[in-house]
Design a protein around this motif. Structure first.
Motif, PDB file in Angstrom:
ATOM      1  N   MET A 255       0.822  -1.184   0.000  1.00 14.21           N
ATOM      2  CA  MET A 255       0.000   0.000   0.000  1.00 14.21           C
ATOM      3  C   MET A 255       0.865   1.246   0.000  1.00 14.21           C
ATOM      4  O   MET A 255       0.586   2.193  -0.714  1.00 14.21           O
ATOM      5  CB  MET A 255      -0.941   0.009   1.209  1.00 14.21           C
ATOM      6  N   PHE A 256       1.946   1.248   0.825  1.00 16.55           N
ATOM      7  CA  PHE A 256       2.804   2.426   0.874  1.00 16.55           C
ATOM      8  C   PHE A 256       3.479   2.685  -0.472  1.00 16.55           C
ATOM      9  O   PHE A 256       3.566   3.825  -0.915  1.00 16.55           O
ATOM     10  CB  PHE A 256       3.862   2.297   1.967  1.00 16.55           C
ATOM     11  N   ARG A 257       3.955   1.643  -1.126  1.00 18.12           N
ATOM     12  CA  ARG A 257       4.615   1.827  -2.421  1.00 18.12           C
ATOM     13  C   ARG A 257       3.671   2.488  -3.424  1.00 18.12           C
ATOM     14  O   ARG A 257       4.094   3.302  -4.228  1.00 18.12           O
ATOM     15  CB  ARG A 257       5.103   0.487  -2.964  1.00 18.12           C
ATOM     16  N   ALA A 258       2.406   2.136  -3.366  1.00 19.64           N
ATOM     17  CA  ALA A 258       1.428   2.691  -4.302  1.00 19.64           C
ATOM     18  C   ALA A 258       0.990   4.103  -3.939  1.00 19.64           C
ATOM     19  O   ALA A 258       0.556   4.859  -4.801  1.00 19.64           O
ATOM     20  CB  ALA A 258       0.205   1.777  -4.372  1.00 19.64           C
ATOM     21  N   SER A 259       1.127   4.489  -2.670  1.00 18.26           N
ATOM     22  CA  SER A 259       0.551   5.769  -2.242  1.00 18.26           C
ATOM     23  C   SER A 259       1.566   6.837  -1.837  1.00 18.26           C
ATOM     24  O   SER A 259       1.174   7.966  -1.583  1.00 18.26           O
ATOM     25  CB  SER A 259      -0.421   5.534  -1.082  1.00 18.26           C
ATOM     26  N   CYS A 260       2.821   6.490  -1.766  1.00 15.44           N
ATOM     27  CA  CYS A 260       3.806   7.455  -1.260  1.00 15.44           C
ATOM     28  C   CYS A 260       4.268   8.493  -2.279  1.00 15.44           C
ATOM     29  O   CYS A 260       4.535   9.617  -1.928  1.00 15.44           O
ATOM     30  CB  CYS A 260       5.027   6.731  -0.696  1.00 15.44           C
ATOM     31  N   GLY A 261       4.445   8.092  -3.528  1.00 25.55           N
ATOM     32  CA  GLY A 261       4.964   9.038  -4.509  1.00 25.55           C
ATOM     33  C   GLY A 261       6.481   9.141  -4.485  1.00 25.55           C
ATOM     34  O   GLY A 261       7.057  10.031  -5.103  1.00 25.55           O
ATOM     35  N   PHE A 262       7.157   8.275  -3.766  1.00 27.51           N
ATOM     36  CA  PHE A 262       8.619   8.186  -3.760  1.00 27.51           C
ATOM     37  C   PHE A 262       8.986   6.723  -3.568  1.00 27.51           C
ATOM     38  O   PHE A 262       8.174   5.925  -3.124  1.00 27.51           O
ATOM     39  CB  PHE A 262       9.251   9.080  -2.669  1.00 27.51           C
ATOM     40  N   ASP A 263      10.213   6.381  -3.948  1.00 34.78           N
ATOM     41  CA  ASP A 263      10.649   4.984  -3.870  1.00 34.78           C
ATOM     42  C   ASP A 263      10.949   4.580  -2.435  1.00 34.78           C
ATOM     43  O   ASP A 263      11.493   5.363  -1.661  1.00 34.78           O
ATOM     44  CB  ASP A 263      11.898   4.767  -4.728  1.00 34.78           C
ATOM     45  N   LEU A 264      10.612   3.349  -2.124  1.00 27.54           N
ATOM     46  CA  LEU A 264      10.915   2.767  -0.827  1.00 27.54           C
ATOM     47  C   LEU A 264      11.834   1.570  -1.023  1.00 27.54           C
ATOM     48  O   LEU A 264      11.647   0.795  -1.967  1.00 27.54           O
ATOM     49  CB  LEU A 264       9.629   2.299  -0.122  1.00 27.54           C
ATOM     50  N   PRO A 265      12.820   1.394  -0.152  1.00 29.17           N
ATOM     51  CA  PRO A 265      13.646   0.188  -0.231  1.00 29.17           C
ATOM     52  C   PRO A 265      12.843  -1.045   0.182  1.00 29.17           C
ATOM     53  O   PRO A 265      11.654  -0.943   0.502  1.00 29.17           O
ATOM     54  CB  PRO A 265      14.783   0.463   0.757  1.00 29.17           C
ATOM     55  N   ALA A 266      13.492  -2.173   0.213  1.00 27.01           N
ATOM     56  CA  ALA A 266      12.828  -3.425   0.598  1.00 27.01           C
ATOM     57  C   ALA A 266      12.245  -3.311   2.003  1.00 27.01           C
ATOM     58  O   ALA A 266      12.764  -2.580   2.855  1.00 27.01           O
ATOM     59  CB  ALA A 266      13.833  -4.574   0.544  1.00 27.01           C
ATOM     60  N   ALA A 267      11.179  -4.054   2.238  1.00 25.38           N
ATOM     61  CA  ALA A 267      10.570  -4.086   3.573  1.00 25.38           C
ATOM     62  C   ALA A 267      11.634  -4.449   4.602  1.00 25.38           C
ATOM     63  O   ALA A 267      12.467  -5.313   4.370  1.00 25.38           O
ATOM     64  CB  ALA A 267       9.438  -5.110   3.603  1.00 25.38           C
ATOM     65  N   GLY A 268      11.607  -3.753   5.733  1.00 28.50           N
ATOM     66  CA  GLY A 268      12.596  -3.961   6.783  1.00 28.50           C
ATOM     67  C   GLY A 268      13.814  -3.065   6.640  1.00 28.50           C
ATOM     68  O   GLY A 268      14.613  -2.951   7.564  1.00 28.50           O
ATOM     69  N   SER A 269      13.937  -2.417   5.471  1.00 25.43           N
ATOM     70  CA  SER A 269      15.075  -1.520   5.223  1.00 25.43           C
ATOM     71  C   SER A 269      14.680  -0.050   5.310  1.00 25.43           C
ATOM     72  O   SER A 269      15.469   0.829   4.967  1.00 25.43           O
ATOM     73  CB  SER A 269      15.681  -1.804   3.844  1.00 25.43           C
ATOM     74  N   TYR A 270      13.456   0.213   5.716  1.00 21.87           N
ATOM     75  CA  TYR A 270      13.031   1.586   5.984  1.00 21.87           C
ATOM     76  C   TYR A 270      12.146   1.567   7.219  1.00 21.87           C
ATOM     77  O   TYR A 270      11.553   0.554   7.563  1.00 21.87           O
ATOM     78  CB  TYR A 270      12.306   2.211   4.787  1.00 21.87           C
TER      79      TYR A 270
END
Length: 180
Positions: A1-16
């Motif tokens: 959900m966060f990847r689709a709604s943030c508007g910026f790239d996120l690293p792998a789960a557990g790395s942010y």
């Protein structure tokens, strides 16, 4: 959900790490607060990846809660060296504590594994207030809802209990206090 709604790239789960922060509603004050947080994050060896305004429906909370509602935003941070898990959470914990003590802001949470949604709400208001919690893309192994009705303080957004990892009903403190 966060990847689709943030508007910026996120690293792998557990790395942010992500966390709910109660920000000022005034735009200039909010900008200053975000800048102060970015500086603290750098000092703690973290990069601010971005901010997400948390969707909410103020029609589902009381008049007093609406009158004092802060800006609800989620902060996303990561360690440039790639720290993950407990190593990242240690840095995030230090940042959260410094945000509380040095900026006067209220971060409800900041963790690589736990997301907290809280507010000056009753248990029945929580789900309609935060649409994220009804989003089918939002999944969790565990969800915990705790409702507390204070008998000795006036309610406020930051006083909504800070259950960042576990909840209890307050009796623990009373028993411990009585024993002491």
């Amino acid at each position: 959900m966060f990847r689709a709604s943030c508007g910026f790239d996120l690293p792998a789960a557990g790395s942010y790490a992500a966390g709910l922060v109660f920000l000022p509603t005034d735009a200039a004050e909010c900008s200053r607060a975000r800048a102060a947080i970015a500086e603290l994050a750098l000092q703690e060896g973290l990069d601010v990846l971005g901010w997400r305004d948390v969707p909410h429906d103020a029609a589902h909370c009381g008049k007093g809660a609406r009158a004092t509602m802060p800006r609800l935003a989620q902060l996303f941070v990561a360690a440039p060296g790639g720290d993950a898990g407990i190593a990242l959470d240690r840095r995030a914990f230090c940042l959260r504590k410094r945000m509380e003590h040095e900026t006067g802001l209220y971060p409800a949470s900041l963790s690589s594994a736990t997301i907290v949604y809280k507010g000056m709400l009753t248990a029945l208001q929580l789900l309609p207030f935060y649409p994220d919690l009804s989003d089918p893309a939002y999944t969790s192994a565990l969800a915990l809802v705790h409702s507390r009705f204070s008998t000795n303080t006036m309610p406020s957004w930051p006083r909504a209990h800070p259950y960042r990892f576990i909840a209890h009903n307050g009796e623990i403190n009373t028993v411990r206090g009585n024993r002491n």
